[in-house]
Design a protein around this motif. Structure first.
Motif, PDB file in Angstrom:
ATOM      1  N   ALA A  20       0.833  -1.202   0.000  1.00 13.73           N
ATOM      2  CA  ALA A  20       0.000   0.000   0.000  1.00 13.73           C
ATOM      3  C   ALA A  20       0.871   1.256   0.000  1.00 13.73           C
ATOM      4  N   VAL A  21       0.492   2.228  -0.825  1.00 12.68           N
ATOM      5  CA  VAL A  21       1.216   3.504  -0.893  1.00 12.68           C
ATOM      6  C   VAL A  21       0.725   4.399   0.244  1.00 12.68           C
ATOM      7  N   ILE A  22       1.673   4.874   1.069  1.00 13.89           N
ATOM      8  CA  ILE A  22       1.317   5.648   2.265  1.00 13.89           C
ATOM      9  C   ILE A  22       1.601   7.131   2.045  1.00 13.89           C
ATOM     10  N   GLY A  23       0.616   7.960   2.334  1.00 14.46           N
ATOM     11  CA  GLY A  23       0.786   9.411   2.379  1.00 14.46           C
ATOM     12  C   GLY A  23       0.784   9.849   3.829  1.00 14.46           C
ATOM     13  N   PHE A  24       1.679  10.770   4.185  1.00  8.97           N
ATOM     14  CA  PHE A  24       1.873  11.128   5.592  1.00  8.97           C
ATOM     15  C   PHE A  24       1.791  12.634   5.795  1.00  8.97           C
ATOM     16  N   VAL A  25       1.002  13.034   6.810  1.00 14.57           N
ATOM     17  CA  VAL A  25       0.863  14.446   7.175  1.00 14.57           C
ATOM     18  C   VAL A  25       1.253  14.604   8.648  1.00 14.57           C
ATOM     19  N   LEU A  38      -4.448  19.183   3.634  1.00 15.66           N
ATOM     20  CA  LEU A  38      -3.317  18.277   3.392  1.00 15.66           C
ATOM     21  C   LEU A  38      -3.791  16.820   3.422  1.00 15.66           C
ATOM     22  N   ILE A  39      -4.648  16.522   4.392  1.00 17.27           N
ATOM     23  CA  ILE A  39      -5.203  15.163   4.494  1.00 17.27           C
ATOM     24  C   ILE A  39      -5.980  14.825   3.213  1.00 17.27           C
ATOM     25  N   THR A  40      -6.785  15.775   2.740  1.00 16.96           N
ATOM     26  CA  THR A  40      -7.596  15.553   1.542  1.00 16.96           C
ATOM     27  C   THR A  40      -6.707  15.290   0.325  1.00 16.96           C
ATOM     28  N   GLN A  41      -5.628  16.067   0.188  1.00 15.29           N
ATOM     29  CA  GLN A  41      -4.703  15.843  -0.930  1.00 15.29           C
ATOM     30  C   GLN A  41      -4.031  14.481  -0.820  1.00 15.29           C
ATOM     31  N   ALA A  42      -3.642  14.124   0.383  1.00 14.38           N
ATOM     32  CA  ALA A  42      -3.005  12.819   0.587  1.00 14.38           C
ATOM     33  C   ALA A  42      -3.976  11.683   0.261  1.00 14.38           C
ATOM     34  N   LYS A  43      -5.234  11.850   0.691  1.00  5.51           N
ATOM     35  CA  LYS A  43      -6.257  10.820   0.420  1.00  5.51           C
ATOM     36  C   LYS A  43      -6.418  10.564  -1.073  1.00  5.51           C
ATOM     37  N   ALA A  44      -6.322  11.621  -1.876  1.00  5.73           N
ATOM     38  CA  ALA A  44      -6.567  11.519  -3.319  1.00  5.73           C
ATOM     39  C   ALA A  44      -5.445  10.790  -4.052  1.00  5.73           C
ATOM     40  N   ALA A  45      -4.264  10.703  -3.425  1.00 10.13           N
ATOM     41  CA  ALA A  45      -3.096  10.196  -4.161  1.00 10.13           C
ATOM     42  C   ALA A  45      -2.433   8.979  -3.529  1.00 10.13           C
ATOM     43  N   ASN A  46      -2.987   8.471  -2.420  1.00  8.24           N
ATOM     44  CA  ASN A  46      -2.354   7.367  -1.711  1.00  8.24           C
ATOM     45  C   ASN A  46      -3.379   6.317  -1.294  1.00  8.24           C
ATOM     46  N   ASP A  47      -2.904   5.117  -1.014  1.00  3.43           N
ATOM     47  CA  ASP A  47      -3.800   4.050  -0.544  1.00  3.43           C
ATOM     48  C   ASP A  47      -4.178   4.248   0.923  1.00  3.43           C
ATOM     49  N   ILE A  48      -3.203   4.691   1.717  1.00  2.00           N
ATOM     50  CA  ILE A  48      -3.419   4.903   3.156  1.00  2.00           C
ATOM     51  C   ILE A  48      -2.892   6.292   3.519  1.00  2.00           C
ATOM     52  N   LEU A 133       9.722  10.407  12.696  1.00  2.00           N
ATOM     53  CA  LEU A 133       8.385  10.044  12.215  1.00  2.00           C
ATOM     54  C   LEU A 133       8.448   9.345  10.858  1.00  2.00           C
ATOM     55  N   LEU A 134       9.330   9.829   9.970  1.00  2.00           N
ATOM     56  CA  LEU A 134       9.483   9.174   8.666  1.00  2.00           C
ATOM     57  C   LEU A 134       9.999   7.747   8.836  1.00  2.00           C
ATOM     58  N   ASP A 135      10.882   7.560   9.790  1.00  2.00           N
ATOM     59  CA  ASP A 135      11.437   6.233  10.044  1.00  2.00           C
ATOM     60  C   ASP A 135      10.365   5.271  10.570  1.00  2.00           C
ATOM     61  N   ILE A 136       9.410   5.808  11.306  1.00  2.00           N
ATOM     62  CA  ILE A 136       8.331   4.977  11.852  1.00  2.00           C
ATOM     63  C   ILE A 136       7.279   4.669  10.784  1.00  2.00           C
ATOM     64  N   VAL A 137       6.828   5.711  10.069  1.00  2.00           N
ATOM     65  CA  VAL A 137       5.699   5.570   9.135  1.00  2.00           C
ATOM     66  C   VAL A 137       6.136   5.038   7.770  1.00  2.00           C
ATOM     67  N   LYS A 138       7.366   5.414   7.345  1.00  2.00           N
ATOM     68  CA  LYS A 138       7.916   5.013   6.041  1.00  2.00           C
ATOM     69  C   LYS A 138       6.950   5.307   4.879  1.00  2.00           C
ATOM     70  N   PRO A 139       6.553   6.580   4.741  1.00  2.00           N
ATOM     71  CA  PRO A 139       5.606   6.933   3.682  1.00  2.00           C
ATOM     72  C   PRO A 139       6.285   7.054   2.321  1.00  2.00           C
ATOM     73  N   ALA A 140       5.478   6.953   1.268  1.00  2.00           N
ATOM     74  CA  ALA A 140       5.972   7.253  -0.078  1.00  2.00           C
ATOM     75  C   ALA A 140       5.942   8.757  -0.321  1.00  2.00           C
ATOM     76  N   ASN A 141       4.934   9.436   0.287  1.00  2.00           N
ATOM     77  CA  ASN A 141       4.723  10.861   0.053  1.00  2.00           C
ATOM     78  C   ASN A 141       4.540  11.593   1.377  1.00  2.00           C
ATOM     79  N   LEU A 142       5.211  12.738   1.506  1.00  2.00           N
ATOM     80  CA  LEU A 142       5.133  13.561   2.717  1.00  2.00           C
ATOM     81  C   LEU A 142       4.508  14.901   2.348  1.00  2.00           C
ATOM     82  N   TYR A 143       3.427  15.267   3.025  1.00  2.00           N
ATOM     83  CA  TYR A 143       2.669  16.479   2.714  1.00  2.00           C
ATOM     84  C   TYR A 143       2.905  17.536   3.783  1.00  2.00           C
ATOM     85  N   MET A 144       3.367  18.719   3.342  1.00  2.00           N
ATOM     86  CA  MET A 144       3.593  19.833   4.262  1.00  2.00           C
ATOM     87  C   MET A 144       3.071  21.115   3.624  1.00  2.00           C
ATOM     88  N   GLY A 145       2.707  22.086   4.460  1.00  2.00           N
ATOM     89  CA  GLY A 145       2.067  23.298   3.967  1.00  2.00           C
ATOM     90  C   GLY A 145       3.050  24.376   3.537  1.00  2.00           C
TER      91      GLY A 145
END
Length: 276
Positions: A20-25, A38-48, A133-145
């Protein structure tokens, strides 16, 4: 929405999700529509989509600022559920830090400018916690404002320096109808403060509309004067900057951004606008 408070529990859950592709905020809570976008953008482009809420002590210079930082976790959970966030990671401090850790990342001149000058050590704390946090979640995409433009640049630099396999996504500033950039700190503004705070976005927009690459110094001086003339507003900086280095922009700058910080009443606010 699944809620985890320990590294082990969230790691086990995410590891079990296969490819699963993970997006992280990552957030510090006190969520507003800016965070939720940010959550909405992540939802549109990731599995989780994973959101973290963690008020990080290492990025506060002032213990009083840390103490009064809003923590409305019940409201935050309701907001995340309403926009369909999949996972919340809400750990205690003891889960992230073991008490005697040392951290220093050589980010270069980016760290010393603007926010770095007024909040020394702040970005070391930011990179320290985002790395964890990146080491814990290991996302494919990181969303910041975009509102924390300098923070985005510094985290991007860390990702490059440490070869972290994550794609950085900058999301546009969300504003209230009157133009004020959404911020968790806005709740500290009195009605008068809030009215005076509108000068930040007004001056930024004026500079954008009047921008002339040959007149940057004058535009900056005029902006500082306009901010200082507003009742209850004490400006800290206003810079028309190269969007990659944050030094003062010139004709060779591919990206140009105007950034400002000011104290409005007792509340410190930052804002920016992309010019080019």
């Amino acid at each position: 929405m699944k809620i985890f408070t320990t590294r082990q529990a969230i790691h086990q859950y995410l590891s079990a999700q296969g490819n699963a592709v993970i997006g992280f905020v990552p957030t510090m809570g006190a969520l507003h529509n800016g965070h939720l976008s940010l959550i909405t953008q992540a939802k549109a482009a990731n599995d989780i989509t994973v959101c973290s809420i963690f008020v990080n002590p290492t990025q506060f210079n002032d213990p009083k600022d840390l103490e009064k930082y809003p923590r409305p976790i019940k409201d935050d959970i309701e907001k995340l559920e309403a926009v369909g966030c999949d996972v919340l990671f809400n750990p205690p401090v003891s889960e992230i830090y073991d008490g005697n850790e040392q951290w220093h990342l050589d980010i270069g001149p980016l760290e010393q400018q603007l926010e770095g000058e007024f909040r020394p050590g702040h970005y070391q704390g930011v990179t320290q916690v985002v790395y964890k946090l990146l080491d814990i979640v290991k996302p494919a995409n990181l969303y910041m404002g975009q509102k924390d433009y300098q923070q985005f640049l510094i985290v991007s630099r860390m990702v490059k320096l440490l070869n972290i396999p994550v794609n950085m996504v900058m999301c546009a500033i969300e504003r209230d109808a009157d133009g004020l950039a959404m911020s968790s700190r806005n709740i500290h503004l009195s009605a008068d403060d809030r009215r005076h705070a509108l000068i930040l976005s007004k001056v930024l927009n004026r500079v954008k509309n009047e921008f002339d690459v040959n007149n940057i110094g004058q535009l900056q001086d005029d902006a500082m004067r306009a901010l200082a003339a507003e009742e209850g507003v004490v400006p800290e900086y206003f810079r028309i900057a190269n969007g990659e280095t944050l030094v003062e922009a010139d004709a060779s700058s591919k990206t140009i951004v105007a950034l400002t910080a000011a104290r409005v009443g007792k509340t410190r606010l930052i804002d920016n606008v992309l010019i080019k």
